[in-house]
Structure formats: C-alpha cells, structure tokens
Design a protein around this motif. Structure first.
Motif, short mmCIF file in Angstrom:
data_model
loop_
_atom_site.label_atom_id
_atom_site.label_comp_id
_atom_site.label_asym_id
_atom_site.label_seq_id
_atom_site.Cartn_x
_atom_site.Cartn_y
_atom_site.Cartn_z
N GLU A 139 -6.58 -0.93 4.66
CA GLU A 139 -5.68 -1.60 3.78
C GLU A 139 -5.80 -2.89 4.03
O GLU A 139 -5.72 -3.81 3.01
N LEU A 140 -5.61 -3.45 5.05
CA LEU A 140 -5.50 -4.82 5.60
C LEU A 140 -7.04 -5.60 5.04
O LEU A 140 -6.69 -6.72 4.62
N GLN A 141 -7.94 -4.98 5.67
CA GLN A 141 -9.24 -5.69 5.24
C GLN A 141 -9.37 -5.80 3.97
O GLN A 141 -9.77 -6.80 3.20
N HIS A 142 -9.03 -4.72 3.16
CA HIS A 142 -9.21 -4.65 1.82
C HIS A 142 -8.32 -5.68 0.90
O HIS A 142 -8.55 -6.41 0.22
N GLY A 147 9.86 -1.95 -2.32
CA GLY A 147 11.23 -2.92 -2.25
C GLY A 147 10.81 -4.55 -1.71
O GLY A 147 11.44 -5.47 -1.86
N GLY A 148 9.48 -4.51 -1.37
CA GLY A 148 9.00 -5.83 -0.92
C GLY A 148 8.56 -6.45 -2.17
O GLY A 148 8.68 -6.11 -3.21
N ASP A 149 7.81 -7.99 -1.87
CA ASP A 149 7.55 -8.59 -3.08
C ASP A 149 6.24 -8.15 -3.52
O ASP A 149 6.03 -8.21 -4.93
N CYS A 187 -3.85 -11.64 -0.42
CA CYS A 187 -3.44 -12.58 0.41
C CYS A 187 -4.38 -13.51 1.19
O CYS A 187 -5.64 -13.45 0.94
N ARG A 188 -4.02 -14.35 2.04
CA ARG A 188 -4.87 -15.25 2.73
C ARG A 188 -5.66 -14.63 3.99
O ARG A 188 -5.09 -13.66 4.31
N LEU A 208 1.93 -9.67 6.74
CA LEU A 208 2.58 -9.30 5.65
C LEU A 208 3.16 -7.70 5.92
O LEU A 208 4.35 -7.60 5.38
N VAL A 209 2.32 -7.09 6.41
CA VAL A 209 2.92 -5.59 6.53
C VAL A 209 4.13 -5.63 7.58
O VAL A 209 5.01 -5.03 7.34
#
Ligand SMILES: [Zn+2]
Lengths: 169, 388
Positions: free
Chosen positions: B288-291, B315-317, B298-299, B306-307
């Motif tokens: 998920e993070l790599q993708h 509920g997050g941005d 994201c950068r 971010l997670v």
C-alpha cells in the motif's frame, strides 16, 4: 527432395545423452491439488447418485428438464424451479470407440464413451458416461441403454457410482 | 476522448474465507444476477459481450474460459477470458465499448481460493523454472526482498507497515461484506511470526472467496438506463521486466507508469489534490505504501508518515482502502483489482454506508497481479458531480 540428401549435418542425440545430462534440462514435479466445492446443484446430484437416483432440474420458462442439474437456466438466466427424478436409462446420442490409453498405447478392447440422453429429461439433455456389456460393433446411435450401478455400500457420491450403461433388455 | 463510458451496474458476493455452500458457478451467478438487476439490463437481450478474468492454475481447469458463459447469461454471445488482474479485464471491457462496436459489456472476476489445496505451490509455478524454482524457497521471499529494500531506501519502518494492517482491518469492520475486519494493534502485527523477513504473517492478506460483476455502457445507453452512472475518466496499465535478477526492487515502477497513463487520460496533474480517495493494492502491508508513492499520492518516503498521522484512514484527508483493502476484505486472487474498483464505485454512488466519505467526486482503483509479478493497472472514476 529429401531422397537426394545422402547425409544429414549435425549430431544425433541418444536417450542416454539425456539420462547422463550431456544435454542440459530442468524438470519440475507438479504439486497442484484442488478440492472443488460442489455447491447446491452438483452437491445434490452427487448425493442422489449415492442413493441410486439420477436427478435433474426444471425451468418453467423454457420448459426444459436439464441434467446434470444446475440452479440457474443458462438460456433464460433465471433460477430453476423444481427438482425432478429421472429414469436411470436413456438413449445413446453419440458415442466413440476409444482405442488408445492416456499414453496413446493401443488397447484391444476399446473404451466406449457415450452421451446418454436420460429418459425424463428434455431432448438433447444427457450425461456423459461409458458403455459396457456390449460388443463395440453392436453399439449404434439411438441404442437404448440402462445404468449399471455399483452396490449401494460401495457408492461414494461420484459419477462413478454408475459403473457404466448397458443395452436395455 | 472519443467516446465516454460509464459503469451502470455492479454486483458482488462473498467475501468469506470459505464458501462451501456454493460452487464457483453458483458464486458467479449470484454476483451476475445482482449486477444485471442493479444495471436494469437483461444479459440475454441487452449485454453484447462478456469479459472474465481467471487463471487456469488457480481454477484447476485448463481453458477455463470455456466454463464461464452459462452462469453469466453469456451462452451464444461474444465471451473471452483474460489472465490478469480484474482491472485488466475491466479495461478490456472498457476498450470494447471505446471501439464503438458495442454499447453494453459485462466484466467478471472471482476467487475460489479456498478450493486450492496447495496455494504456495501454485504461486511457485509463476517463478522461472530454470533460474528460480530449483532454489526451493517459498515464493513469499520475493515480497521479503522487495519490502527490505523499500524500507531501507525510503526510511519507512516495519511499524508504519503494521499501521497499514491495523487501519485496513479496522476499515473492514465497517464493510459488511469484508471477511477479516478486526481491531488489532500494530504491535500485534510486529509480534506475528516472521514469514520472510521483514515480512510477518499479519503483513500478508489472507485469501478469501467471492465474485464481482461490473456492467459498463456507452454514454448514450448509460444515460438511458442509469440515474447514477459512474464515469471512467482514465485507465492505464503497465508491466515491468519480470526478472527477479534485475527488476527494480525498491519502487513499483509498473505502478508509476500505469498511474501516469491513467492520469494523462483523465487530465490529472496533481493526483494528491485532484483525487478525493483511492483504493490501492495492499496484498502485503508495505505494498500500500509503495504503491502510494509510485502513484504520486504522496512524496517518495512520505507514505509511512502519512499512515502514522492518520491521513489515509477513514475521516483523514486522503482515505485509502476504506473497503478494508485486501488485508481487510481478503486476497481475492484475480478479483482483487475489481474489489478495489467496487469500493470506488460504491463511494462515488454514495452507497458505502458507515464508511461513506462525504462529498467525493473522483477516486482511483489500483490493482497489482500479486507475486511474483510486476504487473499493475489503474482506473480513475468520477460521478460527474461538481467539486464542493
Ligand atoms: Zn429456461
């Protein structure tokens, strides 16, 4: 053309060259195993075979009685309406005389796979099985046949609970 | 773009670890009936073509495409099966409508993973028989190799990956059809057995059974048939070099390229700002993070932070995998990408229930074909509402 060629270029390979790994290759033993859920339709079909019955389902829309049973009609795309017991006999729709084994080795007595239109089901509705107790030369399209069942205690809920179909008396 | 295409119906069933009550045909039938009813179409008279997604080795039947027409209402109709992720099948169906030759096309993908008794061996079959298979390691090591370099190069931590698992399994609690909803803590993930270091057991999405059918239509037919069409605004797909010897082990280049192709088509320059949410393959937590990073959500190196900050949770941005993802819904084999798409459709129709994100207009689904592939596909959808 080829008759004019006296000598072929290259090096002939012998079986021993493979066995001795002079020719390099890689092998792999498969380990692919499955257990398919039979679900509603096939589940009941197999359970009924175990009890010595062939069962089908009916679609009221196209008025077909189908076997093997399914829970939906592939023509009308609607649920089937009723389960119906069919007879354990029928008519040969088509057959073949299979003279080779899996390894393509020839056999003396051919296997006789046949599509048997089951009595009580709609025209063209049949199950694929084998014919037995019959001279291969006597088999013909339209032959009346009946199921030869395994003894009840040997049945497992499989298509092989019927050993084969033989000509009706 | 030459022709506009919309999703006019969706149907699904499952998703459970076991589905012994139905055969794969009955599973597919149930999803198809629901999708056609949702779309208000009769498959026998209205749907012109069918695309299914399946892999013979996972079905245990070769030439599996022969086994699909009956239960989809596709008998005596154009049908073909794609070996790929569900989103590859979706894009194939989309392109059939783009040709102008067809107006209504259905796509199906399913998983009966519970029927495979030797899934690790089936996975190993995807590895090169000369170079890789003789080494004899369980193919999960490939995820271990990738996760190790990704963590090392981006500074992402195992704890951050564990937070993805906790987030997605919590999201799944709000998804009535998700198989693996749970309240677990990142510590539980870190404490689970190591499978292929740094990958632990809970970093891996468990398999589930289920089926998904989606009905697509041309603009004209969609507007006639549907009050709430969801428009396809972008699609892209990409394969990197397969080689385990010299593929890019750190960043998911296939995802970056697939994303760029879809963004270009959708006219999206800044995905983070222009998309409202995304469903992104999370077959493994780090994926998920790599993708996210590859897809420019994201950068580089930022996804883990971010997670941690809760930006990607409900509920997050920028919510990611509100469905629960594969970690929460289950790894659905070839249907995984369609499960990501399903959630985007439900969110854009306002039908996501407890996990509905308010005021969404545009979302993306990204699917990966799983180990050991470098094969991904991205689809961008919009409900056509004005941004508020
Ligand atoms: Zn019918």
């Amino acid at each position: 053309m080829s008759s004019k060629i006296k000598e072929y270029p290259g090096v002939a390979l012998h079986e021993s060259d493979f066995a001795e790994k002079k020719v390099l290759y890689t092998t792999w033993e498969p380990n692919a195993r499955y257990a398919w859920d039979t679900g509603v339709a096939i589940g009941r079909y197999l359970a009924e075979l175990k009890r010595g019955h062939i069962v089908g389902t009916t679609c009221h829309a196209c008025r077909r009685i189908v076997v093997p049973p399914r829970v939906f009609c592939e023509w009308c795309f609607r649920p089937m309406d009723e389960w119906v017991y069919l007879q354990d006999q029928g008519v040969v729709n088509t057959f073949s005389l299979c003279h080779v084994r899996w390894d393509m080795e020839r056999v003396k007595e051919p296997l006789i796979p046949a599509v048997i239109e089951i009595a009580g089901a709609s025209k063209g509705m049949g199950i694929l099985h084998l014919l037995g107790e019959v001279d291969p030369t006597e088999v013909h399209i339209g032959l009346q046949v009946q199921a030869v069942w395994k003894p009840a205690r040997q049945r497992t809920g499989a298509i092989t609970d019927i050993r084969y179909f033989k000509p009706s008396n | 773009m030459s022709r506009e295409v919309a999703i006019i119906g969706v149907g699904y069933t499952g998703f459970r670890a076991l589905t012994p009550d139905v055969s794969y045909k009955e599973l597919m039938y149930e999803a198809a009936v629901k999708a056609y009813d949702d779309a208000g179409v009769d498959p026998r008279s209205d749907i012109e073509s069918f695309v299914t997604v399946a892999e013979d080795f996972t079905e245990g039947t070769s030439i599996f495409d022969e086994y699909v027409p009956d239960q989809l209402g596709a008998v005596l109709k154009p049908v073909h099966t794609i070996a790929g992720d569900g989103l590859h099948g979706f894009i194939a169906a989309y392109m059939q409508i783009l040709t102008g030759a067809l107006d209504i096309v259905a796509v199906e993908a399913h998983s009966k993973a519970s029927n495979i008794l030797t899934p690790q061996h089936i996975m190993a079959y995807a590895m090169d028989p000369v170079f890789n298979r003789p080494l004899g390691a369980n193919p999960h090591f490939i995820a271990g190799l990738e996760m190790n370099l990704f963590l090392s190069e981006t500074g992402t931590t195992r704890e951050q990956c564990a937070r993805v698992v906790a987030k997605n399994r919590r999201h799944a609690l709000y998804n009535p059809c998700a198989a693996f909803g749970a309240t677990i803590e990142p510590e539980d993930v870190l404490a689970s057995d190591t499978v292929a270091w740094p990958l632990a057991r809970l970093d891996i999405s468990p398999h589930a059974d289920g089926a998904i059918v989606v009905v697509l239509a041309s603009k004209q037919r969609a507007e006639e048939l549907c009050d709430l069409p969801v428009w396809v605004t972008g699609a892209g797909w990409c394969n990197d070099s397969f080689s385990l010897e010299n593929r890019d082990w750190s960043s998911a280049v296939y995802a970056a390229k697939a994303g760029e192709m879809a963004y270009r088509m959708a006219g999206i320059r800044s995905p983070w700002q222009e998309l409202d949410f995304a469903e992104v393959d999370d077959t493994f937590s780090y994926k998920e993070l790599q993708h996210m990073e590859a897809l420019r959500l994201c950068r580089p190196g930022e996804a883990g932070v971010l997670v941690e900050e809760g930006v990607t949770e409900l509920g997050g941005d920028f919510p990611i995998n509100t469905s629960g993802g594969s970690l929460g819904m289950g790894n659905l084999l070839d249907a995984s990408g369609l499960a990501r798409l399903l959630e985007v459709i439900l969110q854009l129709r306002g039908e996501a229930g407890q996990r509905q994100i308010p005021d969404v207009t545009t979302g993306m689904a990204f699917g990966w074909r799983g180990l050991p592939t470098t094969s991904g596909a991205a689809v961008i959808l919009s409900n056509g509402y004005e941004e508020v």
